[in-house]
Write a protein that holds these residues in place. Structure first.
Motif, PDB file in Angstrom:
ATOM      1  N   GLY A 184      32.599  56.729  42.899  1.00 13.53           N
ATOM      2  CA  GLY A 184      31.519  55.755  42.809  1.00 13.53           C
ATOM      3  C   GLY A 184      30.424  56.057  43.812  1.00 13.53           C
ATOM      4  N   TYR A 185      29.557  55.097  44.020  1.00 17.34           N
ATOM      5  CA  TYR A 185      28.454  55.261  44.959  1.00 17.34           C
ATOM      6  C   TYR A 185      28.324  53.980  45.764  1.00 17.34           C
ATOM      7  CZ  TYR A 185      23.678  55.439  46.762  1.00 17.34           C
ATOM      8  OH  TYR A 185      22.577  55.401  47.588  1.00 17.34           O
ATOM      9  N   LEU A 186      28.733  54.050  47.023  1.00 15.66           N
ATOM     10  CA  LEU A 186      28.642  52.889  47.899  1.00 15.66           C
ATOM     11  C   LEU A 186      28.482  53.348  49.333  1.00 15.66           C
ATOM     12  CD1 LEU A 186      28.819  49.780  48.217  1.00 15.66           C
ATOM     13  CD2 LEU A 186      31.291  50.055  48.499  1.00 15.66           C
ATOM     14  N   ASP A 187      27.384  52.959  49.955  1.00 16.04           N
ATOM     15  CA  ASP A 187      27.181  53.211  51.379  1.00 16.04           C
ATOM     16  C   ASP A 187      27.889  52.117  52.168  1.00 16.04           C
ATOM     17  OD1 ASP A 187      25.662  55.462  50.973  1.00 16.04           O
ATOM     18  OD2 ASP A 187      23.728  54.464  51.174  1.00 16.04           O
ATOM     19  N   ALA A 188      28.784  52.523  53.050  1.00 10.94           N
ATOM     20  CA  ALA A 188      29.568  51.554  53.816  1.00 10.94           C
ATOM     21  C   ALA A 188      30.222  52.288  54.984  1.00 10.94           C
ATOM     22  CB  ALA A 188      30.615  50.886  52.932  1.00 10.94           C
ATOM     23  N   MET A 189      31.118  51.618  55.682  1.00 10.82           N
ATOM     24  CA  MET A 189      31.835  52.228  56.787  1.00 10.82           C
ATOM     25  C   MET A 189      33.109  52.907  56.295  1.00 10.82           C
ATOM     26  SD  MET A 189      30.501  52.060  59.844  1.00 10.82           S
ATOM     27  CE  MET A 189      31.957  52.398  60.803  1.00 10.82           C
ATOM     28  N   GLY A 190      33.264  54.162  56.707  1.00  4.02           N
ATOM     29  CA  GLY A 190      34.520  54.867  56.539  1.00  4.02           C
ATOM     30  C   GLY A 190      35.179  54.753  55.180  1.00  4.02           C
ATOM     31  N   LEU A 191      36.378  54.166  55.160  1.00  3.52           N
ATOM     32  CA  LEU A 191      37.169  54.102  53.940  1.00  3.52           C
ATOM     33  C   LEU A 191      36.609  53.126  52.919  1.00  3.52           C
ATOM     34  CD1 LEU A 191      40.811  54.213  55.377  1.00  3.52           C
ATOM     35  CD2 LEU A 191      39.252  56.080  54.842  1.00  3.52           C
ATOM     36  N   ALA A 192      35.644  52.312  53.286  1.00  2.00           N
ATOM     37  CA  ALA A 192      35.040  51.387  52.324  1.00  2.00           C
ATOM     38  C   ALA A 192      33.959  52.081  51.484  1.00  2.00           C
ATOM     39  CB  ALA A 192      34.435  50.190  53.057  1.00  2.00           C
ATOM     40  N   ALA A 193      33.474  53.232  51.945  1.00  2.00           N
ATOM     41  CA  ALA A 193      32.444  53.959  51.218  1.00  2.00           C
ATOM     42  C   ALA A 193      33.029  54.618  49.973  1.00  2.00           C
ATOM     43  CB  ALA A 193      31.811  55.004  52.129  1.00  2.00           C
ATOM     44  N   GLU A 194      32.136  54.943  49.030  1.00  2.00           N
ATOM     45  CA  GLU A 194      32.563  55.625  47.812  1.00  2.00           C
ATOM     46  C   GLU A 194      31.722  56.874  47.575  1.00  2.00           C
ATOM     47  OE1 GLU A 194      32.460  52.869  44.569  1.00  2.00           O
ATOM     48  OE2 GLU A 194      34.156  51.690  45.328  1.00  2.00           O
ATOM     49  N   PHE A 195      32.400  57.939  47.136  1.00  2.00           N
ATOM     50  CA  PHE A 195      31.756  59.199  46.775  1.00  2.00           C
ATOM     51  C   PHE A 195      32.171  59.560  45.355  1.00  2.00           C
ATOM     52  CE2 PHE A 195      32.240  59.129  51.348  1.00  2.00           C
ATOM     53  CZ  PHE A 195      31.057  59.663  51.836  1.00  2.00           C
ATOM     54  N   ASN A 196      31.457  60.517  44.787  1.00  2.00           N
ATOM     55  CA  ASN A 196      31.772  60.960  43.437  1.00  2.00           C
ATOM     56  C   ASN A 196      31.735  62.481  43.374  1.00  2.00           C
ATOM     57  OD1 ASN A 196      32.163  61.307  40.727  1.00  2.00           O
ATOM     58  ND2 ASN A 196      30.404  60.091  40.066  1.00  2.00           N
ATOM     59  N   SER A 197      32.905  63.096  43.471  1.00  2.00           N
ATOM     60  CA  SER A 197      33.040  64.563  43.399  1.00  2.00           C
ATOM     61  C   SER A 197      32.159  65.282  44.427  1.00  2.00           C
ATOM     62  CB  SER A 197      32.705  65.067  41.993  1.00  2.00           C
ATOM     63  OG  SER A 197      33.566  64.512  41.043  1.00  2.00           O
ATOM     64  N   PRO A 198      32.372  65.029  45.714  1.00  2.00           N
ATOM     65  CA  PRO A 198      31.551  65.709  46.737  1.00  2.00           C
ATOM     66  C   PRO A 198      31.709  67.225  46.663  1.00  2.00           C
ATOM     67  CG  PRO A 198      33.478  64.665  47.734  1.00  2.00           C
ATOM     68  CD  PRO A 198      33.428  64.192  46.321  1.00  2.00           C
ATOM     69  N   GLN A 199      30.573  67.949  46.801  1.00  2.00           N
ATOM     70  CA  GLN A 199      30.531  69.388  46.585  1.00  2.00           C
ATOM     71  C   GLN A 199      30.193  70.216  47.818  1.00  2.00           C
ATOM     72  OE1 GLN A 199      30.830  71.209  43.545  1.00  2.00           O
ATOM     73  NE2 GLN A 199      31.675  69.361  42.659  1.00  2.00           N
ATOM     74  N   GLY A 200      29.525  69.629  48.801  1.00  2.00           N
ATOM     75  CA  GLY A 200      29.077  70.425  49.947  1.00  2.00           C
ATOM     76  C   GLY A 200      29.126  69.634  51.235  1.00  2.00           C
ATOM     77  N   LEU A 201      29.268  70.357  52.376  1.00  2.00           N
ATOM     78  CA  LEU A 201      29.333  69.731  53.692  1.00  2.00           C
ATOM     79  C   LEU A 201      28.613  70.576  54.725  1.00  2.00           C
ATOM     80  CD1 LEU A 201      33.065  68.629  54.210  1.00  2.00           C
ATOM     81  CD2 LEU A 201      31.121  67.151  53.705  1.00  2.00           C
ATOM     82  N   SER A 202      28.026  69.924  55.719  1.00  2.00           N
ATOM     83  CA  SER A 202      27.532  70.599  56.919  1.00  2.00           C
ATOM     84  C   SER A 202      27.448  69.561  58.035  1.00  2.00           C
ATOM     85  CB  SER A 202      26.169  71.256  56.673  1.00  2.00           C
ATOM     86  OG  SER A 202      25.248  70.322  56.160  1.00  2.00           O
ATOM     87  N   VAL A 203      27.425  70.037  59.272  1.00  2.00           N
ATOM     88  CA  VAL A 203      27.411  69.150  60.438  1.00  2.00           C
ATOM     89  C   VAL A 203      26.194  69.481  61.285  1.00  2.00           C
ATOM     90  CG1 VAL A 203      28.686  68.350  62.466  1.00  2.00           C
ATOM     91  CG2 VAL A 203      29.927  69.089  60.428  1.00  2.00           C
TER      92      VAL A 203
END
Length: 472
Positions: free
Chosen positions: A157-176
């Motif tokens: 899903g799509y939800l901006d929130a804190m930590g485990l309350a947030a929702e993503f949908n098939s994340p594909q990339g990361l950087s720090v």
């Protein structure tokens, strides 16, 4: 009276008999057995102060039966034989054309250099693989890891929130970034940010797929994947579906850094702003998957659809660093080398570019001079690396690898590949230590300044975090 006709008939029958029996005899040649052909894996696995894992493959049994196989090693003999120390392992009866060898070695001396090679024996003799060299650690008895869920609850899903309350949908990339914020190429159209405390917000893009430059939510993406930061805090993203490299400023403004939006292959100017003259051409990419940035600001691209590695200079010129545009597995220089659907790139402080060569199940290296070598893996030995999807490098030069089989590895500067977490080809959503933790099709990996590892766990719709502890 002589009978020449009868004599001729008899002689003809004799020679015919000789020919028939001669042919019958030659149809059953002797079984010629040759010495087995063996290869040694380029590195050792799970190296500590006193233990290591040596691997190899039997590429041919020499037309005979393998009666013994394993690895032999020595700290004094640069070409060890079975007369030195050895670890024999059960002979495979799988019937495969290429038979794997994997041996666990114990009782090594800390801080000592060893020479190792795989071997196999049949009735004709002993075949050996190439020799590899490794050095045991001085104060490392084990590596322990702990996997937790950093953000996302597993629901797509799509939800901006804190930590485990947030929702993503098939994340594909990361950087720090330099402040420890984790940026996620989420789903098909969003760039999200996770602060060190776990707060998730949207930086750019929206829920609508498209190709639009602009600020924040006005920008559109189509399948953003691998990403990387430069020294100024600009974020570069491989926009797979749009066949371009995008740039996001620290203020959240999105622009096209290289490519036209069309799928293809052409070197030249990154954008129209970099055209030198009317005969100059704009560069074209084909499903770029991964990006990396060096200290000088050069951007490297795993151009997956073309099976090549591209380079974009700060002056806006796109060239091919390595790869022949035809899928293959060839170590060579520049465009004489061959890759197979490279999915990730990373660059170290010396300018060496590392490639997750997914189709070849291998980790490759490109020197600044364009020389391509294979560090570990090959298309026939997917038990070591199983379709690596992404890589990252920490500040000391260690390389971290995520593979689609569900594992996370560390390739250390000491020439060891260490399994940190996950179990090959076992998908799940389990937190915990080492191989008890499970992932489902991890697609990207990143590491922060403190050595924390982050994984985009695609099918679990979350971002996982791995902490590593060295046990002295």
């Amino acid at each position: 009276m002589k009978h020449p006709y009868l004599r001729l008939t008899f002689l003809s029958a004799f020679f015919l008999s000789a020919i028939v029996f001669g042919c019958k005899k030659s149809s059953s040649p002797a079984n010629i057995v040759n010495v087995p052909s063996v290869g040694t894996t380029n590195i050792v696995l799970n190296l500590t102060s006193t233990t290591a894992q040596g691997d190899g493959v039997i590429t041919s049994n020499g037309n005979g039966t393998i009666t013994d196989n394993g690895v032999c090693y020595s700290s004094t003999n640069p070409t060890p034989t079975t007369g030195d120390s050895k670890v024999a392992v059960p002979v495979s009866t799988s019937g495969l054309a290429i038979l794997p060898i994997s041996a666990n070695i114990t009782g090594l001396t800390p801080g000592t250099t060893y020479y190792l090679r795989a071997y196999a024996v049949n009735s004709s003799g002993t075949g050996y693989g190439g020799v590899i060299k490794f050095t045991t650690s001085v104060g490392l008895s084990a590596i322990t890891t702990n996997v937790t869920t950093f953000a996302g609850n597993g629901t797509a899903g799509y939800l901006d929130a804190m930590g485990l309350a947030a929702e993503f949908n098939s994340p594909q990339g990361l950087s720090v970034d330099g402040n420890g914020n984790v940026y996620v190429s989420d789903g098909f159209s969003l760039i999200r940010e996770i602060t060190p405390s776990g707060a998730v917000t949207t930086v750019a893009g929206g829920l609508t797929i498209g190709y639009t430059d602009g600020a924040g939510a006005t920008a559109q993406f189509y399948g953003p994947a691998g990403s990387a930061f430069d020294a100024q805090g600009n974020l570069y993203i491989a926009d797979v579906g749009n066949n371009v490299i995008r740039k996001v400023t620290p203020g959240g403004v999105v622009s096209t850094y290289a490519g036209t939006g069309n799928a293809g292959y052409r070197n030249g100017a990154a954008t129209s702003a970099h055209l030198n003259n009317t005969s100059d051409s704009l560069a074209i990419f084909n499903n770029p998957q991964g990006v990396a940035v060096d200290a000088a600001g050069n951007v490297y691209v795993a151009d997956r659809g073309n099976s090549v590695i591209r380079k974009i200079t700060p002056a806006g010129r796109v060239t091919t660093l390595a790869g022949a545009r035809s899928r293959g597995f060839i170590d060579a220089t520049d465009e004489s080398a061959a890759f197979n659907n490279p999915s990730g790139v990373a660059v170290d402080a010396s300018g060496n570019v590392y490639v997750a060569d997914q189709g070849n199940s291998s980790l490759r290296k490109i020197t600044p001079a364009g020389v391509v070598t294979t560090i570990v893996g090959n298309p026939s030995q997917t038990t070591i690396l199983n379709y690596p999807s992404a890589i990252a490098i920490d500040k000391t030069g260690n390389v971290y690898i995520a593979d689609e089989g569900g594992r996370v590895f560390e390739f250390t500067t000491g020439n060891s590949l260490d399994l940190l977490a996950g179990t090959s080809n076992v998908a799940g959503f389990v937190n915990g230590s080492g191989t008890t933790a499970l992932f489902s099709d991890p697609q990207s990996i990143a590491v922060d300044a403190n050595g924390n590892i982050y994984v985009a766990d695609q099918n679990n719709n979350c971002i996982r975090k791995i902490t590593v502890t060295i046990v002295p």
